[in-house]
Motif scaffolding. Structure first.
Motif: not given
Lengths: 368, 285
Positions: A261-264, B98-111, B177-178
């Motif tokens: 959320a912070r990174l969003l 932040r709209t131009q850079m995003q992150m995909i996380f390792q743990d699909p359960f915690a993120s 999505i952004l």
């Protein structure tokens, strides 16, 4: 299948409710508490008498028994009680009451009895349970001044139970605010708050409460004393909750979905309200539920010791003050009945809290 | 900075204070998690970052996005409005970027927030950055769901209803999505089953083409990096020990640590025994 939505489609709230429903004891406790709080809210209506009204014909009188059969064996649909005949035992000087079968006091429901001020708003006469004029009904007996114990328990419920609720709300506000601050800011603030909590928790509570409540001026109005007792009780109790909230904040702050959320680009306010608070709201509700009986017990203890609420205020603790000597247990055990209500309410709150905690735990098993 | 490079990282370091426990904690030292790392990423390319657990990969990418505060160095990002140094901005100034850079996380359960519905999770970036267009959000979310290969009826479900691979697709939808230009995949497939890994990797590759994305792909699985990336960094104890085109790293590794990593890849032929090099005999620096 069509009637039952997939387990996967249920919201957290709904899942919690389904899990809670399986907890029969907690469900019953919840029902009982709702019932007793309703009585506390409408206590003027449920009590047959004013708490300070005295029946000179019944001093230290034992509970009256409900009857459906008259002495000659005739069945009567309307229950009734018998009046007392008093005999003072010439050897022990103990008042001995026996049922006088010639005095029949039929019991009426939802009918007119003593006049009372409902919520200080209007005058009413209807009671849930009452007897005809000149007759009397003492379900739980009377005390040394001839006051009706049942009525006093019902009025006392309003004070004792509301004190628990208001106290917990105050505790919650203090605990969430201070604990949240410690967890969110961390560092030096956190350190300072933690040490303060340790100091507060290391002071023995009962002497501290007694000292604080002894400082409440005697000439204050009953309402003033009532609120100062709440403040005194919350003053100690918030520490436990603050610890819990701080721990949850610290743990959640590092959760991936919070970082996401912070990174969003979510604002602090959004992160706290949308991501952090919902994640531990259930936890807070549970902790609060488990803290209410502590409040009620503390008030009872203080009033019992004579440093809490004072007569003419009627609370369960004040009522128990009369049961301070062992004579009571032998001669007038019905003065202990308020204690049974304290026990029942405390157990009910604990069971309810347990049920809520199990239900709110997302890892508490998926079988429904 | 040349406009061909989307990102230029120069001498980026992240240090954590080591505190002495006690009533009055005091700093007794520093731990360098990321040590003077420099690299650049070309627009439209995929850069792999490999290294063992604890080598500082995640800390590095989080510092680039300022999820962790870097101690020194600069991160030049070629944004839509020209180049900016991400390390110099306040968090408020970072917001629009932040709209131009995003992150995909390792743990699909915690993120994924377990208390939000999929529709709300994917729409959150839109709600934050384009609250005024809230009427179009639903449409955009449905389109994005389709793009990552999820059914439209997923919208009203909660994350717990999905498998690991599906959840990762939700995370990808939220990140894309952004319409960002830079996407950091922090071990995005390492928590998934091998077959699902392949699907998600193919999805990421397709999306890169469609949306003209630039990836930084953090992984510890060398085969995945070999397959997916054009260039790679090898990290060891917070520092980059080797970098270059992936093929070159795989065929002629220069640094002993890279050799060690490569020797630990199991072969598909069961008769060939896995014979990792002996750590102690190598010069790891």
């Amino acid at each position: 299948m069509s009637d039952h939505p997939l387990y996967e489609d249920l919201s957290t709230r709904r899942l919690t409710w389904l899990r809670f429903k399986r907890h029969k004891l907690a469900l019953m406790s919840g029902g009982f508490l709702i019932f007793i709080y309703l009585i506390a809210i409408f206590c003027e209506f449920f009590a047959p008498y004013e708490p300070n009204w005295r029946n000179p014909k019944a001093i230290f009188a034992p509970p009256q028994e409900f009857h459906f059969f008259e002495a000659n064996g005739n069945f009567q649909f309307r229950p009734f009680v018998y009046g007392y005949t008093l005999r003072i035992n010439p050897e022990t000087w103990v008042r001995e009451y026996t049922e006088d079968t010639s005095q029949k006091h039929p019991i009426y429901f939802f009918s007119k009895g003593q006049k009372y001020q409902f919520w200080n708003l209007f005058t009413a006469r209807h009671h849930f349970i009452t007897t005809a004029k000149g007759q009397y009904l003492h379900i739980f007996g009377t005390d040394k001044l001839g006051r009706d114990i049942f009525s006093r328990i019902v009025y006392g419920a309003r004070i004792s139970l509301s004190l628990g609720l208001i106290g917990v709300v105050l505790t919650l506000v203090l605990g969430v605010l201070i604990g949240g601050l410690a967890g969110y800011l961390g560092g030096r603030t956190d350190n300072l708050i933690q040490r303060l909590i340790e100091v507060l928790q290391s002071i023995p509570t009962l002497p501290l409460w007694m000292a604080l409540s002894a400082a409440v001026p005697v000439h204050w109005s009953p309402l003033g004393v009532y609120f100062s007792i709440i403040v005194i009780l919350s003053f100690i109790q918030w520490t436990g909750l603050a610890r819990v909230v701080r721990g949850r904040f610290l743990a959640l702050r590092e959760e991936d979905f919070v970082i996401a959320a912070r990174l969003l680009g979510a604002s602090q306010l959004r992160i706290i309200t949308r991501h952090l608070l919902p994640s531990f709201m259930s936890h807070i509700i549970t902790t609060a539920t488990l803290a209410i009986p502590g409040m009620i017990l503390a008030e009872t203890a203080l009033s019992f010791l004579g440093v809490g609420l004072r007569a003419p205020v009627v609370s369960w603790g004040v009522l128990l003050q009369q049961a301070q000597n062992f004579q009571v247990i032998v001669l007038t055990p019905w003065l202990l009945i308020p204690g049974i209500f304290v026990i029942l309410v405390v157990i009910a709150f604990n069971l309810l809290g347990d049920g809520l905690r199990d239900a709110a735990d997302p890892y508490g098993g998926h079988q429904l | 900075m040349t406009t061909r490079n989307l990102l230029e990282v120069t001498n980026l370091s992240v240090k954590f204070p080591l505190l002495k426990r006690g009533l009055l904690s005091k700093q007794v030292g520093e731990f360098t998690a990321v040590d003077q790392v420099s690299f650049e990423v070309q627009r439209g390319s995929v850069l792999g970052i490999v290294g063992e657990s604890g080598s500082g990969k995640t800390t590095l990418v989080r510092a680039i996005l300022r999820a962790i505060e870097p101690s020194s160095g600069s991160v030049l990002f070629q944004g839509n409005d020209g180049a900016v140094d991400l390390c110099q901005l306040t968090h408020k100034q970072l917001m629009p970027l932040r709209t131009q850079m995003q992150m995909i996380f390792q743990d699909p359960f915690a993120s994924l927030n377990p208390r939000m519905k999929v529709a709300d999770i994917i729409a959150e970036p839109l709600v934050i950055h384009h609250p005024e267009q809230h009427l179009q959000h639903r449409q955009q979310v449905i389109k994005m769901l389709e793009r990552v290969g999820l059914e439209a009826d997923s919208l009203h479900r909660f994350p717990h209803a999905f498998s690991g691979g599906q959840r990762q697709r939700i995370g990808i939808a939220r990140a894309l999505i952004l319409n960002p230009s830079l996407v950091i995949c922090d071990e995005a497939v390492s928590a998934l089953d091998v077959s699902v890994q392949a699907q998600v990797l193919n999805l990421l590759a397709d999306l890169q083409e469609e949306m003209n994305l630039t990836y930084i792909f953090v992984a510890h699985d060398l085969n995945v990096v070999h397959h997916f990336c054009e260039r790679a960094l090898v990290m060891y104890r917070g520092a980059v020990v080797e970098s270059g085109p992936v093929d070159q790293i795989f065929t002629s590794p220069q640094h002993d640590y890279t050799k060690l990593l490569l020797s630990a890849i199991p072969s598909l032929d069961p008769d060939i025994k896995l014979a990792p090099l002996d750590r102690n005999s190598l010069d790891l620096g």
